[in-house]
Design a protein around this motif. Structure first.
Motif, PDB file in Angstrom:
ATOM      1  N   ARG A   1       0.846  -1.194   0.000  1.00 37.95           N
ATOM      2  CA  ARG A   1       0.000   0.000   0.000  1.00 37.95           C
ATOM      3  C   ARG A   1       0.879   1.241   0.000  1.00 37.95           C
ATOM      4  NH1 ARG A   1      -3.507  -1.509   5.092  1.00 37.95           N
ATOM      5  NH2 ARG A   1      -4.364   0.517   4.657  1.00 37.95           N
ATOM      6  N   PRO A   2       0.410   2.394  -0.443  1.00 36.75           N
ATOM      7  CA  PRO A   2      -0.895   2.553  -1.080  1.00 36.75           C
ATOM      8  C   PRO A   2      -0.838   2.296  -2.586  1.00 36.75           C
ATOM      9  CG  PRO A   2       0.153   4.693  -0.871  1.00 36.75           C
ATOM     10  CD  PRO A   2       1.125   3.676  -0.300  1.00 36.75           C
ATOM     11  N   ILE A   3      -1.982   1.944  -3.109  1.00 35.05           N
ATOM     12  CA  ILE A   3      -2.201   1.888  -4.557  1.00 35.05           C
ATOM     13  C   ILE A   3      -3.157   3.043  -4.862  1.00 35.05           C
ATOM     14  CG2 ILE A   3      -3.362   0.562  -6.392  1.00 35.05           C
ATOM     15  CD1 ILE A   3      -0.720  -0.628  -5.541  1.00 35.05           C
ATOM     16  N   TYR A   4      -2.895   3.769  -5.930  1.00 33.34           N
ATOM     17  CA  TYR A   4      -3.784   4.872  -6.305  1.00 33.34           C
ATOM     18  C   TYR A   4      -4.783   4.394  -7.357  1.00 33.34           C
ATOM     19  CZ  TYR A   4      -0.768   7.849  -3.597  1.00 33.34           C
ATOM     20  OH  TYR A   4      -0.079   8.402  -2.551  1.00 33.34           O
ATOM     21  N   VAL A   5      -6.027   4.851  -7.210  1.00 28.15           N
ATOM     22  CA  VAL A   5      -7.069   4.475  -8.177  1.00 28.15           C
ATOM     23  C   VAL A   5      -7.696   5.750  -8.705  1.00 28.15           C
ATOM     24  CG1 VAL A   5      -9.197   3.175  -8.561  1.00 28.15           C
ATOM     25  CG2 VAL A   5      -7.550   2.368  -6.848  1.00 28.15           C
ATOM     26  N   ARG A   6      -7.698   5.908 -10.041  1.00 26.77           N
ATOM     27  CA  ARG A   6      -8.328   7.092 -10.620  1.00 26.77           C
ATOM     28  C   ARG A   6      -9.826   6.873 -10.716  1.00 26.77           C
ATOM     29  NH1 ARG A   6     -10.670   9.263 -14.916  1.00 26.77           N
ATOM     30  NH2 ARG A   6     -10.369  11.494 -15.251  1.00 26.77           N
ATOM     31  N   HIS A   7     -10.562   7.688  -9.991  1.00 23.52           N
ATOM     32  CA  HIS A   7     -12.017   7.622  -9.887  1.00 23.52           C
ATOM     33  C   HIS A   7     -12.410   6.387  -9.049  1.00 23.52           C
ATOM     34  CE1 HIS A   7     -15.999   9.014 -10.894  1.00 23.52           C
ATOM     35  NE2 HIS A   7     -16.373   7.787 -11.129  1.00 23.52           N
ATOM     36  N   GLU A   8     -13.643   6.393  -8.545  1.00 26.71           N
ATOM     37  CA  GLU A   8     -14.117   5.215  -7.800  1.00 26.71           C
ATOM     38  C   GLU A   8     -13.962   4.001  -8.708  1.00 26.71           C
ATOM     39  OE1 GLU A   8     -18.188   5.786  -6.610  1.00 26.71           O
ATOM     40  OE2 GLU A   8     -17.586   6.960  -4.861  1.00 26.71           O
ATOM     41  N   ILE A   9     -13.336   2.940  -8.216  1.00 26.56           N
ATOM     42  CA  ILE A   9     -13.055   1.757  -9.052  1.00 26.56           C
ATOM     43  C   ILE A   9     -14.353   1.233  -9.673  1.00 26.56           C
ATOM     44  CG2 ILE A   9     -13.117   0.169  -7.059  1.00 26.56           C
ATOM     45  CD1 ILE A   9     -10.824  -0.240 -10.133  1.00 26.56           C
ATOM     46  N   VAL A  10     -15.411   1.164  -8.864  1.00 25.60           N
ATOM     47  CA  VAL A  10     -16.777   0.913  -9.350  1.00 25.60           C
ATOM     48  C   VAL A  10     -17.657   1.840  -8.512  1.00 25.60           C
ATOM     49  CG1 VAL A  10     -16.318  -1.494  -9.979  1.00 25.60           C
ATOM     50  CG2 VAL A  10     -17.231  -0.983  -7.701  1.00 25.60           C
TER      51      VAL A  10
ATOM     52  N   ALA B   1       4.377   5.894  -8.503  1.00 24.55           N
ATOM     53  CA  ALA B   1       3.361   5.112  -7.782  1.00 24.55           C
ATOM     54  C   ALA B   1       2.649   4.148  -8.737  1.00 24.55           C
ATOM     55  CB  ALA B   1       2.338   6.056  -7.148  1.00 24.55           C
ATOM     56  N   THR B   2       1.950   3.184  -8.153  1.00 18.61           N
ATOM     57  CA  THR B   2       1.107   2.273  -8.942  1.00 18.61           C
ATOM     58  C   THR B   2      -0.291   2.876  -9.037  1.00 18.61           C
ATOM     59  OG1 THR B   2       2.383   0.331  -8.305  1.00 18.61           O
ATOM     60  CG2 THR B   2       0.123  -0.052  -9.028  1.00 18.61           C
ATOM     61  N   LEU B   3      -0.796   2.942 -10.263  1.00 18.24           N
ATOM     62  CA  LEU B   3      -2.096   3.576 -10.519  1.00 18.24           C
ATOM     63  C   LEU B   3      -3.014   2.604 -11.250  1.00 18.24           C
ATOM     64  CD1 LEU B   3      -3.864   6.254 -10.723  1.00 18.24           C
ATOM     65  CD2 LEU B   3      -2.834   6.553 -12.971  1.00 18.24           C
ATOM     66  N   VAL B   4      -4.263   2.545 -10.809  1.00 18.70           N
ATOM     67  CA  VAL B   4      -5.271   1.698 -11.471  1.00 18.70           C
ATOM     68  C   VAL B   4      -6.343   2.607 -12.075  1.00 18.70           C
ATOM     69  CG1 VAL B   4      -7.021  -0.108 -11.133  1.00 18.70           C
ATOM     70  CG2 VAL B   4      -4.857  -0.212  -9.856  1.00 18.70           C
TER      71      VAL B   4
ATOM     72  N   GLU C   1      -1.285  11.175 -20.140  1.00 21.25           N
ATOM     73  CA  GLU C   1      -0.731  11.908 -18.991  1.00 21.25           C
ATOM     74  C   GLU C   1      -0.172  10.934 -17.951  1.00 21.25           C
ATOM     75  OE1 GLU C   1      -1.864  14.839 -15.287  1.00 21.25           O
ATOM     76  OE2 GLU C   1      -3.405  14.583 -16.842  1.00 21.25           O
ATOM     77  N   ALA C   2      -0.904   9.851 -17.719  1.00 21.34           N
ATOM     78  CA  ALA C   2      -0.459   8.859 -16.726  1.00 21.34           C
ATOM     79  C   ALA C   2       0.856   8.222 -17.167  1.00 21.34           C
ATOM     80  CB  ALA C   2      -1.540   7.788 -16.526  1.00 21.34           C
ATOM     81  N   GLU C   3       0.966   7.931 -18.457  1.00 20.86           N
ATOM     82  CA  GLU C   3       2.208   7.338 -18.980  1.00 20.86           C
ATOM     83  C   GLU C   3       3.355   8.346 -18.885  1.00 20.86           C
ATOM     84  OE1 GLU C   3       1.049   5.896 -22.861  1.00 20.86           O
ATOM     85  OE2 GLU C   3      -0.190   4.315 -21.962  1.00 20.86           O
ATOM     86  N   ALA C   4       3.049   9.600 -19.224  1.00 14.62           N
ATOM     87  CA  ALA C   4       4.087  10.644 -19.174  1.00 14.62           C
ATOM     88  C   ALA C   4       4.601  10.847 -17.747  1.00 14.62           C
ATOM     89  CB  ALA C   4       3.531  11.956 -19.724  1.00 14.62           C
ATOM     90  N   ARG C   5       3.713  10.666 -16.768  1.00 18.31           N
ATOM     91  CA  ARG C   5       4.108  10.845 -15.365  1.00 18.31           C
ATOM     92  C   ARG C   5       4.843   9.611 -14.814  1.00 18.31           C
ATOM     93  NH1 ARG C   5       1.774  15.060 -12.340  1.00 18.31           N
ATOM     94  NH2 ARG C   5       0.342  16.382 -13.532  1.00 18.31           N
ATOM     95  N   GLY C   6       4.917   8.564 -15.646  1.00 17.50           N
ATOM     96  CA  GLY C   6       5.743   7.415 -15.280  1.00 17.50           C
ATOM     97  C   GLY C   6       5.159   6.503 -14.210  1.00 17.50           C
ATOM     98  N   PHE C   7       3.827   6.460 -14.118  1.00 18.90           N
ATOM     99  CA  PHE C   7       3.232   5.554 -13.132  1.00 18.90           C
ATOM    100  C   PHE C   7       3.313   4.110 -13.606  1.00 18.90           C
ATOM    101  CE2 PHE C   7       0.296   9.401 -12.645  1.00 18.90           C
ATOM    102  CZ  PHE C   7       1.093   9.964 -11.662  1.00 18.90           C
ATOM    103  N   ASN C   8       3.231   3.200 -12.635  1.00 15.67           N
ATOM    104  CA  ASN C   8       3.083   1.774 -12.908  1.00 15.67           C
ATOM    105  C   ASN C   8       1.572   1.556 -13.071  1.00 15.67           C
ATOM    106  OD1 ASN C   8       3.439  -0.997 -12.964  1.00 15.67           O
ATOM    107  ND2 ASN C   8       3.500  -1.192 -10.732  1.00 15.67           N
ATOM    108  N   ILE C   9       1.111   1.391 -14.316  1.00 12.77           N
ATOM    109  CA  ILE C   9      -0.333   1.482 -14.592  1.00 12.77           C
ATOM    110  C   ILE C   9      -0.979   0.109 -14.799  1.00 12.77           C
ATOM    111  CG2 ILE C   9      -2.077   2.397 -16.203  1.00 12.77           C
ATOM    112  CD1 ILE C   9       0.082   4.508 -17.007  1.00 12.77           C
ATOM    113  N   PHE C  10      -2.121  -0.078 -14.163  1.00 13.11           N
ATOM    114  CA  PHE C  10      -2.978  -1.237 -14.450  1.00 13.11           C
ATOM    115  C   PHE C  10      -4.360  -0.719 -14.828  1.00 13.11           C
ATOM    116  CE2 PHE C  10       0.350  -2.960 -11.813  1.00 13.11           C
ATOM    117  CZ  PHE C  10       0.742  -4.056 -12.574  1.00 13.11           C
ATOM    118  N   ASP C  11      -4.874  -1.244 -15.914  1.00 15.27           N
ATOM    119  CA  ASP C  11      -6.130  -0.741 -16.456  1.00 15.27           C
ATOM    120  C   ASP C  11      -7.268  -1.697 -16.089  1.00 15.27           C
ATOM    121  OD1 ASP C  11      -8.157   0.367 -17.880  1.00 15.27           O
ATOM    122  OD2 ASP C  11      -7.137   0.346 -19.823  1.00 15.27           O
ATOM    123  N   ALA C  12      -8.163  -1.225 -15.215  1.00 13.87           N
ATOM    124  CA  ALA C  12      -9.297  -2.070 -14.807  1.00 13.87           C
ATOM    125  C   ALA C  12     -10.551  -1.773 -15.630  1.00 13.87           C
ATOM    126  CB  ALA C  12      -9.587  -1.882 -13.314  1.00 13.87           C
TER     127      ALA C  12
END
Length: 314
Positions: free
Chosen positions: A34-43, A70-73, A86-97
């Motif tokens: 932790r923490p993992i960041y999530v853009r917007h409520e996951i659901v 950080a890791t971003l979902v 923007e997320a890629e440019a900021r260099g986050f570790n991205i997972f797309d849900a």
């Protein structure tokens, strides 16, 4: 006499896209800590979001609130190309849900755009899924929310025009709007399979079956949940007193005075534990029998993204 019987809609509650999105956040926390960041409520469900917060998820709207590295979902609703870039440019570790059924709409839009198409999108303004889909292209997607909008929309040309929809709409409303689109633009291209997802369709069908049988319909779902709101509207339209609640605490005893049969369902982002809480409350109000209605059995499962396969312990 008060409540005697509860009818349970089948299917109800979590769909495959929601299951997958929650699993992605939990797997990311397990793998990266932790923490993992999530853009917007996951659901769109308060209980689910609060549960994930306690496990180590931080929900944000602006990517500037996420620390570098950080890791971003991305949430199940999908994101625009601009957010992705923007997320890629900021260099986050991205997972797309993003739900695969939403991604399917994005892929269709990209493909037809290359062939020169403009789009009419049927959906709700401001909903994150609509923002994500419309944000797949710089322009050329025209949002319509109702038949009135269809009469006003001005595409640049009508030779190459395709229609797409938000996945969580009312099937009946979408059909009416689509009809208006086809009347105004006879050459419009429709999706091969409708964009409204199987889970939205199945839950609406279950309510159509149940509503005539009950005095009151209770839908478990959060105010921001599009598909849950549609279930409540559908119940009302079919003549049942219909209420949407986030949790059993919101039930009002007066809803059930003189009502014998209560129908119960849950939107695609609402967990079954909340449905069971409502059943307990209705039992306290006198319900003695619970009957599950026959309905479609959903077996669809979506795999997790590479790099997040769950351990056997999950």
């Amino acid at each position: 006499m008060g409540v005697q019987e509860i009818l349970l809609a089948e299917p109800r509650g979590f769909c495959a896209g929601v299951d997958r999105a929650i699993d992605i956040v939990e797997a990311a926390i397990a793998k990266f800590g932790r923490p993992i960041y999530v853009r917007h409520e996951i659901v769109h469900n308060t209980y689910v979001v609060n549960d994930l917060k306690t496990k180590g998820a931080i929900f944000i709207e602006e990517l500037s609130d996420v620390p570098p590295g950080a890791t971003l979902v991305f949430s199940a609703h999908g994101v625009s190309k601009a957010v992705q870039a923007e997320a890629e440019a900021r260099g986050f570790n991205i997972f797309d849900a993003t739900c695969p059924l939403v991604t399917k709409v994005h892929v269709e839009v990209a493909k037809l755009h290359k062939e020169g198409y403009e789009f009419i999108m049927i959906g709700h303004k401001g909903h994150p899924e609509v923002e994500g889909t419309m944000g797949q292209l710089p322009d050329g997607i025209h949002l319509v929310e109702d038949v009135q909008d269809v009469l006003k929309v001005q595409p640049k040309q009508t030779e190459l025009l395709a229609v797409v929809t938000q996945t969580t709409l009312s099937v009946d409303d979408a059909e009416e709007i689509l009809l208006a689109v086809k009347q105004r633009f006879p050459k419009v291209r429709e999706p091969k399979q409708q964009d409204i997802c199987y889970a939205t369709q199945n839950r609406q069908d279950a309510v159509k079956l149940m509503a005539p049988e009950v005095d009151v319909l209770v839908v478990v779902g959060s105010p921001t949940s599009s598909n849950s709101n549609r279930l409540r509207e559908l119940g009302s339209r079919m003549g049942a007193d219909s209420y949407m609640i986030d949790s059993a605490d919101e039930l009002q005893n007066e809803w059930f005075v003189g009502k014998h049969r209560v129908g119960l369902t849950a939107g695609a982002s609402a967990p079954e534990v909340l449905v069971q809480d409502v059943i307990l409350r209705l039992r306290a109000l006198g319900a003695t029998s619970i009957r599950k209605l026959d309905g479609v059995t959903e077996t669809i499962k979506f795999p997790l993204p590479k790099g997040l396969k769950l351990n056997d312990g999950h």
